[in-house]
Write a protein that holds these residues in place. Structure first.
Motif, PDB file in Angstrom:
ATOM      1  N   PRO A 266       0.789  -1.234   0.000  1.00  0.00           N
ATOM      2  CA  PRO A 266       0.000   0.000   0.000  1.00  0.00           C
ATOM      3  C   PRO A 266       0.824   1.290   0.000  1.00  0.00           C
ATOM      4  O   PRO A 266       0.234   2.347   0.175  1.00  0.00           O
ATOM      5  CB  PRO A 266      -0.785  -0.134   1.304  1.00  0.00           C
ATOM      6  N   GLU A 267       2.148   1.195  -0.192  1.00  0.00           N
ATOM      7  CA  GLU A 267       2.926   2.437  -0.298  1.00  0.00           C
ATOM      8  C   GLU A 267       2.344   3.256  -1.464  1.00  0.00           C
ATOM      9  O   GLU A 267       2.203   4.471  -1.376  1.00  0.00           O
ATOM     10  CB  GLU A 267       4.397   2.091  -0.550  1.00  0.00           C
ATOM     11  N   TYR A 268       2.060   2.566  -2.565  1.00  0.00           N
ATOM     12  CA  TYR A 268       1.263   3.152  -3.632  1.00  0.00           C
ATOM     13  C   TYR A 268      -0.154   2.634  -3.421  1.00  0.00           C
ATOM     14  O   TYR A 268      -0.340   1.449  -3.133  1.00  0.00           O
ATOM     15  CB  TYR A 268       1.817   2.755  -5.003  1.00  0.00           C
ATOM     16  N   LEU A 269      -1.138   3.507  -3.568  1.00  0.00           N
ATOM     17  CA  LEU A 269      -2.468   3.181  -3.034  1.00  0.00           C
ATOM     18  C   LEU A 269      -3.355   2.364  -3.968  1.00  0.00           C
ATOM     19  O   LEU A 269      -4.434   1.948  -3.588  1.00  0.00           O
ATOM     20  CB  LEU A 269      -3.195   4.477  -2.641  1.00  0.00           C
ATOM     21  N   THR A 270      -2.907   2.110  -5.194  1.00  0.00           N
ATOM     22  CA  THR A 270      -3.720   1.327  -6.121  1.00  0.00           C
ATOM     23  C   THR A 270      -3.432  -0.164  -5.940  1.00  0.00           C
ATOM     24  O   THR A 270      -2.282  -0.586  -6.068  1.00  0.00           O
ATOM     25  CB  THR A 270      -3.416   1.729  -7.572  1.00  0.00           C
ATOM     26  N   PRO A 271      -4.451  -0.960  -5.655  1.00  0.00           N
ATOM     27  CA  PRO A 271      -4.220  -2.396  -5.435  1.00  0.00           C
ATOM     28  C   PRO A 271      -4.311  -3.201  -6.726  1.00  0.00           C
ATOM     29  O   PRO A 271      -4.779  -2.712  -7.761  1.00  0.00           O
ATOM     30  CB  PRO A 271      -5.371  -2.780  -4.510  1.00  0.00           C
ATOM     31  N   VAL A 272      -3.848  -4.440  -6.671  1.00  0.00           N
ATOM     32  CA  VAL A 272      -4.118  -5.403  -7.727  1.00  0.00           C
ATOM     33  C   VAL A 272      -4.387  -6.729  -7.022  1.00  0.00           C
ATOM     34  O   VAL A 272      -3.720  -7.059  -6.043  1.00  0.00           O
ATOM     35  CB  VAL A 272      -2.962  -5.510  -8.747  1.00  0.00           C
ATOM     36  N   LYS A 273      -5.422  -7.448  -7.463  1.00  0.00           N
ATOM     37  CA  LYS A 273      -5.772  -8.723  -6.829  1.00  0.00           C
ATOM     38  C   LYS A 273      -5.663  -9.823  -7.858  1.00  0.00           C
ATOM     39  O   LYS A 273      -6.297  -9.760  -8.898  1.00  0.00           O
ATOM     40  CB  LYS A 273      -7.216  -8.663  -6.303  1.00  0.00           C
ATOM     41  N   LEU A 274      -4.847 -10.798  -7.570  1.00  0.00           N
ATOM     42  CA  LEU A 274      -4.569 -11.800  -8.582  1.00  0.00           C
ATOM     43  C   LEU A 274      -4.875 -13.210  -8.104  1.00  0.00           C
ATOM     44  O   LEU A 274      -5.442 -14.009  -8.837  1.00  0.00           O
ATOM     45  CB  LEU A 274      -3.081 -11.702  -8.965  1.00  0.00           C
ATOM     46  N   GLY A 275      -4.519 -13.526  -6.870  1.00  0.00           N
ATOM     47  CA  GLY A 275      -4.709 -14.883  -6.367  1.00  0.00           C
ATOM     48  C   GLY A 275      -3.569 -15.784  -6.768  1.00  0.00           C
ATOM     49  O   GLY A 275      -2.504 -15.319  -7.188  1.00  0.00           O
TER      50      GLY A 275
END
Lengths: 456, 293
Positions: A266-275
């Protein structure tokens, strides 16, 4: 060229190839026959004097080699990495007929890297080539990708006052949002952009041409406009379940990682969800990039699902090889037909059909045909659709006089002129998704045409 | 008219994207007025901007709640729901936001429809303000209905009242106006014989969906302004895709307004929740930084 072992490189976003040492570079350059009528040059969309710069490398004069390349190519560190040399200069290499062609791409990369490590930064006055006495006429360039940067750089060298308008918050276009760090480090892209800026080009971020200004607005202030707005519109297959959570376009996935730095969340606020299990649909370079990024984000099982065989795959051989080495599972002759829920709206399975190859189609490749009742399912946590992009529709949408093909490409003359006087276009907005180097070639050609037009 | 690129309030201005005014509209909703002359000049009702308060923030879409071409300013209104809105809310007057892009999206269709009900809920109340003004100007009879959970959460009441003598207010708990939902008010107006040529609903998904369910049997064209997740917001990533009449559309370019009777609200609701779990992590991270830094 030496590469880092696959097991090591899938743990980070650093480059796979290590680059030539000085000795390796000189030895490789000496293999060049310095043909008088060099076929390799004809294979280069930006007309680099290849024997010219190879001769300097062979002599150990790397500074002269870089200067020689930069006479026609403003972005050598990028081209040395992402050009498909095996289809261009190296394909035409005479030595290549009997053995391995000269490693022109690797040598271009070497020369550019040598400059970066040994010369003052390109933004300094020293490295700046002298500007000819131009009339300082103003030209606008739409988009800061390879087409726009090349056009802007060439026009600035001819003495024009160039302003580049970029929609996103970082310049570079596909070089920044599309190609991952391990294939094209962003510090290299930044330096090449700094070099273009050092030529006097003004790059303005956060301006959407079509909305913030129209092309018509630009023509009131600028004598000519070059549109290099790219092919950023993602294609989907249109199969059931494609809008389930966890089904990404390759653009979205790569944008999150490359542009928004989601790998530093979260240092950069855009997430990515991959699994843990990801399926990438498609067989081009973008599919290889998406698959290799998936591994680096911690996926255990990454599939590439492609409806033909390895032979027809449009990705570069070296990228396929690297993906294989890193453990990507290739599912050839496989066509996704539906995504299924895995719970909470999130995708859980991709249902596929087995395919077989039939007669050649219009592209000359054998047409894939469905094998009836061969359906099977692969368990996945996410899917990434990498089946190509269409030209960005925004500029044509807001510019009624700009003529386009049915599929969205802007129509241009061989010189790059559009249906509007003074407005030129090139790169993926004209070609659909093609290569960095062909976009650069278009930018170069358009710069020449704009210069001729303004000298009138 | 030639544009001034280099002088005055152009891109070179040091006051670029500066916060000129900031106010809290209620406990969780803030309004920021930004110095953004180019966007103010090009903006039309119904369009939005992408805001990145800092270089490490998300790109978030926010409706342009008001724009003043003469002053070169735009207003954005946001609810503090996640990390980036929390960062945005921490900016003080005089601060510059890192990146601002716009105007984006297709403008609202504004013409003389006849009688129009414009319905706002939550932050949507502020978002309907430019639309109400534009529709009145185009000669429509506009009936505005706004709603919130309780009186404290109602915003823009006085602004909307100056443009609308017939402002209807509902609250879930009855602390202001009618007790109930905006869709109840709409239902009664229709039942009472009021003829609407168009309904426009802007607000939370369940509210817009309820309004559409209300108008569908009466065949009243109902426009909704959707708020899907966005990234680049210029048609490149596709995360904002919504199914409209069985077809996939992009919220950022084709929208944000769509025919509400054709929107797949269930899919939209699911897609809006996609990142909720990880968003919480980012929010906590930002709160820690802001409280200790």
């Amino acid at each position: 060229m030496t590469e880092r072992p696959a097991a090591e490189r899938i743990r980070d976003f650093e480059e796979a190839p290590l680059g030539y040492t000085v000795e390796q570079a000189i030895e490789e350059a000496k293999r060049c026959l310095l043909c008088k009528d060099a076929k390799c040059v004809a294979g280069c969309p930006v007309e680099v004097d290849i024997p010219g710069f190879l001769r300097f490398i062979a002599q150990g004069d790397f500074d002269a080699a870089v200067k020689k390349i930069k006479e026609t190519n403003s972005l050598p560190a990028i081209c040395g990495r992402v050009c498909p040399q095996e289809e261009q200069c190296e394909l035409k290499c005479i030595i290549g007929i009997k053995g391995e062609p000269v490693g022109i791409g690797n040598l271009e990369r070497f020369a550019a890297d040598w400059e970066r490590e040994n010369q003052p930064s390109p933004a300094s006055a020293k490295a700046r080539p002298p500007l000819p006495e131009g009339e300082g006429k103003k030209v606008a360039v739409v988009g800061s990708g390879p087409a726009g940067l090349t056009c802007a750089g060439d026009l600035a060298q001819l003495g024009y006052q160039v302003t580049v308008f970029e929609t996103l918050h970082v310049a570079g276009g596909v070089l920044t949002y599309g190609i991952p760090e391990f294939r094209l480090p962003k510090k290299i892209v930044d330096l090449e952009i700094d070099y273009v800026k050092s030529l006097g080009v003004d790059v303005r971020l956060d301006v959407l041409i079509g909305n913030t200004y129209t092309i018509e607005d630009l023509l009131k202030e600028f004598k000519a406009v070059f549109i290099g707005s790219g092919a950023g519109a993602p294609r989907f297959m249109g199969i059931p379940g494609e809008n389930l959570d966890g089904v990404y376009s390759a653009n979205e996935f790569l944008f999150r990682v490359n542009m928004m730095k989601a790998w530093k969340f979260p240092e950069y606020l855009t997430p990515v969800k991959l699994g843990k299990k990801a399926a990438v649909i498609g067989g081009g370079n973008v599919a290889m990039d998406a698959a290799r990024v998936s591994l680096r984000l911690g996926a255990d099982e990454v599939y590439i699902i492609y409806r033909r065989t390895e032979k027809e795959m449009p990705a570069r051989r070296e990228e396929i090889k690297r993906a294989e080495e890193e453990g990507i599972i290739f599912k050839y002759l496989t066509l996704p037909v539906r995504y299924h829920f895995g719970g909470h709206g999130w995708v859980g399975e991709v249902e596929c059909l087995e395919m077989e190859l039939g007669e050649p189609d219009a592209t000359g490749r054998r047409r894939p045909m469905e094998i009836k009742n061969s359906n099977f399912k692969i368990q996945i946590d996410s899917a990434i659709v990498a089946i190509g992009n269409s030209p960005n529709p925004l500029v044509p949408l807001r510019t009624p006089l700009l003529r386009t093909e049915k599929w969205g490409g802007v129509i241009v003359t061989p010189e790059g002129l559009t249906s509007i006087p003074g407005v030129y276009a090139g790169g993926d907005i004209v070609r659909g998704a093609a290569t960095v180097i062909s976009a650069m070639g278009d930018g170069k050609k358009a710069a020449r045409a704009i210069d001729a037009f303004l000298r009138g | 008219m030639a544009m001034s690129w280099r002088q005055g309030r152009g891109w070179r201005s040091s006051k670029l994207n500066r916060v000129v005014k900031k106010e809290k509209l209620n406990e969780t909703v803030s309004r920021i007025v930004l110095d953004a002359p180019l966007i103010a000049k090009a903006a039309k009702a119904g369009q939005f901007v992408v805001v990145m308060p800092t270089e490490n923030a998300e790109r978030i879409p926010l409706t342009i709640a008001d724009f003043d071409t003469a002053a070169g300013a735009i207003s954005i209104i946001f609810q503090i729901v996640g990390a980036t809105t929390r960062v945005l809310d921490s900016l003080k007057v005089g601060a510059e936001i890192a990146h601002l892009l716009g105007p984006l999206g297709t403008p609202s269709q504004v013409e003389n429809f006849g009688t129009v009900a414009v319905i706002g809920g939550g932050v949507g109340i502020a978002e309907i303000y430019p639309l109400v003004k534009a529709l009145k100007k185009a000669g429509n009879e506009v009936i505005t209905i706004i709603g919130a959970r309780c009186e404290d959460l109602l915003i823009y009441v006085s602004e909307l009242r100056t443009h609308n003598s017939e402002l209807k207010i509902t609250t879930d708990d009855g602390t202001c106006g009618r007790k109930g939902f905006v869709s109840d008010e709409l239902k009664d107006l229709i039942a009472g014989g009021k003829k609407f040529d168009r309904v426009i609903a802007v607000g939370p998904v369940p509210m817009m969906r309820a309004c559409c369910d209300m108008t569908r049997p009466h065949g009243i064209k109902t426009i909704v302004s959707l708020n899907p997740l966005m990234l680049d917001a210029t048609g490149m990533c596709g995360i904002c895709r919504v199914t409209v009449n069985g077809e996939t559309k992009l919220g950022c370019v084709d929208g944000p307004e769509f025919d509400g009777h054709q929107v797949d609200f269930e899919e939209l609701t699911s897609r809006l929740k996609m990142y909720r779990d990880v968003e919480k992590r980012a929010y906590d991270h930002v709160c820690r930084l802001l409280e200790h830094g």
